[in-house]
Design a protein around this motif. Structure first.
Motif, PDB file in Angstrom:
ATOM      1  N   HIS A  71     -34.332  82.169  -9.059  1.00  0.00           N
ATOM      2  CA  HIS A  71     -32.923  82.348  -9.342  1.00  0.00           C
ATOM      3  C   HIS A  71     -31.692  81.888  -8.513  1.00  0.00           C
ATOM      4  O   HIS A  71     -30.603  81.399  -9.227  1.00  0.00           O
ATOM      5  CB  HIS A  71     -32.694  83.928  -9.505  1.00  0.00           C
ATOM      6  N   GLU A  72     -31.937  81.743  -7.170  1.00  0.00           N
ATOM      7  CA  GLU A  72     -31.195  81.318  -6.369  1.00  0.00           C
ATOM      8  C   GLU A  72     -30.601  79.693  -6.651  1.00  0.00           C
ATOM      9  O   GLU A  72     -29.565  79.100  -6.696  1.00  0.00           O
ATOM     10  CB  GLU A  72     -31.555  81.484  -4.876  1.00  0.00           C
ATOM     11  N   VAL A  73     -31.976  79.003  -6.886  1.00  0.00           N
ATOM     12  CA  VAL A  73     -31.818  77.720  -7.167  1.00  0.00           C
ATOM     13  C   VAL A  73     -31.240  77.512  -8.468  1.00  0.00           C
ATOM     14  O   VAL A  73     -30.358  76.653  -8.485  1.00  0.00           O
ATOM     15  CB  VAL A  73     -33.366  77.082  -7.244  1.00  0.00           C
ATOM     16  N   LEU A  74     -31.478  78.292  -9.572  1.00  0.00           N
ATOM     17  CA  LEU A  74     -30.661  77.993 -10.739  1.00  0.00           C
ATOM     18  C   LEU A  74     -29.248  78.327 -10.594  1.00  0.00           C
ATOM     19  O   LEU A  74     -28.434  77.459 -11.090  1.00  0.00           O
ATOM     20  CB  LEU A  74     -31.389  78.982 -11.753  1.00  0.00           C
ATOM     21  N   GLU A  79     -23.677  76.024 -10.542  1.00  0.00           N
ATOM     22  CA  GLU A  79     -22.588  76.088  -9.714  1.00  0.00           C
ATOM     23  C   GLU A  79     -22.117  74.777  -9.576  1.00  0.00           C
ATOM     24  O   GLU A  79     -20.923  74.294  -9.749  1.00  0.00           O
ATOM     25  CB  GLU A  79     -22.483  76.948  -8.431  1.00  0.00           C
ATOM     26  N   ASN A  80     -23.064  73.767  -8.906  1.00  0.00           N
ATOM     27  CA  ASN A  80     -22.483  72.374  -8.543  1.00  0.00           C
ATOM     28  C   ASN A  80     -22.223  71.677  -9.792  1.00  0.00           C
ATOM     29  O   ASN A  80     -21.227  70.799 -10.012  1.00  0.00           O
ATOM     30  CB  ASN A  80     -23.701  71.672  -7.896  1.00  0.00           C
ATOM     31  N   SER A  86     -18.591  68.175 -14.802  1.00  0.00           N
ATOM     32  CA  SER A  86     -18.361  68.646 -16.228  1.00  0.00           C
ATOM     33  C   SER A  86     -18.178  67.587 -17.223  1.00  0.00           C
ATOM     34  O   SER A  86     -18.164  67.962 -18.678  1.00  0.00           O
ATOM     35  CB  SER A  86     -16.616  69.524 -16.212  1.00  0.00           C
ATOM     36  N   ALA A  87     -18.237  66.405 -17.102  1.00  0.00           N
ATOM     37  CA  ALA A  87     -18.360  65.522 -17.932  1.00  0.00           C
ATOM     38  C   ALA A  87     -19.684  65.029 -18.588  1.00  0.00           C
ATOM     39  O   ALA A  87     -19.668  64.717 -19.663  1.00  0.00           O
ATOM     40  CB  ALA A  87     -17.817  63.908 -17.025  1.00  0.00           C
ATOM     41  N   PHE A  91     -20.964  74.663 -19.947  1.00  0.00           N
ATOM     42  CA  PHE A  91     -21.404  75.797 -19.969  1.00  0.00           C
ATOM     43  C   PHE A  91     -20.868  76.638 -20.917  1.00  0.00           C
ATOM     44  O   PHE A  91     -19.499  76.815 -21.003  1.00  0.00           O
ATOM     45  CB  PHE A  91     -21.446  76.386 -18.469  1.00  0.00           C
ATOM     46  N   GLU A  92     -21.808  77.446 -21.797  1.00  0.00           N
ATOM     47  CA  GLU A  92     -21.008  78.380 -22.621  1.00  0.00           C
ATOM     48  C   GLU A  92     -22.057  79.626 -22.310  1.00  0.00           C
ATOM     49  O   GLU A  92     -23.157  79.906 -22.870  1.00  0.00           O
ATOM     50  CB  GLU A  92     -21.132  78.121 -24.311  1.00  0.00           C
ATOM     51  N   LYS A  93     -21.423  80.669 -21.816  1.00  0.00           N
ATOM     52  CA  LYS A  93     -22.033  82.000 -21.407  1.00  0.00           C
ATOM     53  C   LYS A  93     -23.372  81.297 -20.722  1.00  0.00           C
ATOM     54  O   LYS A  93     -23.380  80.744 -19.783  1.00  0.00           O
ATOM     55  CB  LYS A  93     -22.497  82.800 -22.548  1.00  0.00           C
TER      56      LYS A  93
END
Length: 309
Positions: A71-74, A79-80, A86-87, A91-93
């Protein structure tokens, strides 16, 4: 959302003197450059999905107590990507849309490390401290370079690298162990490996020897070979204190080399490192039978018309 700008062939050239084979060669990097989405991401992720659906245990393993580290890796990868990429990623939910991929990835479905691996081109390996040294405790490894997750899973680094010339019983192994022990949260480092293969496959779990038939009709080697560069990064997970090891594979046809403006410099650096390899190192890289022929062809390219200064 669009794919990232096209990566040039030979985007990383560790054979140019900036690093050397069979050395640690770590260097610091920034969070901005930790992950490397490129225009091949849709193809790479499609290949990962094929491998996962067809042979899951060959490409994904995790010890039972590794779920929190997964979970920590995900979370760190999401986050990164949200911050810097973003190009190519939206992310949607709890769904991730990746440029060029028709269906979003639901990151709440299945093992978290596997979900993370389906939104980045990198392979993901978690190393956990143990009395024998850091061991491979979880991994999503779809693009190995001549090693098998099934064989290496749960083994410490000394066993994982037992066939690597000069690793055990030498300074390299001890240096790597100290680096793992001393890596602090917030530090991010990378290193490179290179190898030469005679096919375009990304999935190579078995040791590879270049076959004699790789010459083309004119007797040239370069036309049918691929230069494979691994960009490896290390990051300590701040909560579990495990080490996340990422591997991004760049697999370029050597036939592209003749069209590169800096082809002479690339060929010179690759030739020099090839000739500097010891016999056991050549055997490990699968190049023992072909070093001289490869070096001669690279030498002709170095001395061809339009030589760079």
């Amino acid at each position: 959302m669009q794919s990232p700008g096209p990566p040039p062939p030979f985007a990383h050239t560790p054979y140019d003197g900036s690093s050397y084979p069979f050395t640690v060669g770590l260097r610091p990097i920034e969070e901005l450059t930790w992950l490397e989405p490129d225009p091949l991401i849709a193809d790479h992720l499609a290949r990962k999905r094929e491998l996962i659906s067809g042979a899951l245990e060959s490409v994904f393993r995790a010890e039972a107590d590794m779920i929190q580290a997964q979970h920590e890796v995900l979370d760190l990868i999401c986050e990164n990507l949200e911050r810097f990429h973003s190009a190519s990623h939206r992310f949607e939910k709890r769904k991730v849309f990746v440029a060029g991929v028709s269906e979003p990835v639901c990151i709440d479905h299945g093992p978290p490390l596997l979900a993370a691996s389906l939104i980045v081109q990198e392979d993901l390996v978690i190393m956990r401290a143990s009395p024998e040294g850091y061991r491979l405790a979880a991994a999503s490894l779809c693009f190995p370079s001549s090693w098998s997750l099934e064989e290496k899973f749960s083994k410490p680094m000394s066993k994982i690298h037992e066939n690597v010339p000069g690793f055990n019983g030498a300074r390299m192994g001890r240096t790597v162990e100290r680096l793992f022990e001393n890596l602090k949260p917030g530090q991010l480092v990378c290193r490179y490996n290179w190898a030469i293969y005679d096919d375009a496959n990304l999935y190579h779990p078995k040791p590879k020897q270049i076959e004699p038939a790789v010459r083309d009709a004119d007797g040239n080697f370069l036309a049918n070979l691929f230069l494979r560069v691994e960009r490896q990064t290390l990051k300590r997970l701040p909560k579990s204190r495990d080490i996340l090891f990422t591997i991004k594979v760049h697999h370029d046809p050597l036939s592209f080399l003749r069209a590169q403006e800096n082809r002479h410099d690339i060929a010179r650096g690759l030739r020099n490192q090839l000739l500097a390899l010891k016999d056991d190192q050549l055997t490990y890289k699968g190049l023992a039978r072909h070093r001289e022929a490869l070096a001669d062809e690279l030498s002709r390219l170095v001395n061809s018309e339009g030589r760079s200064t």
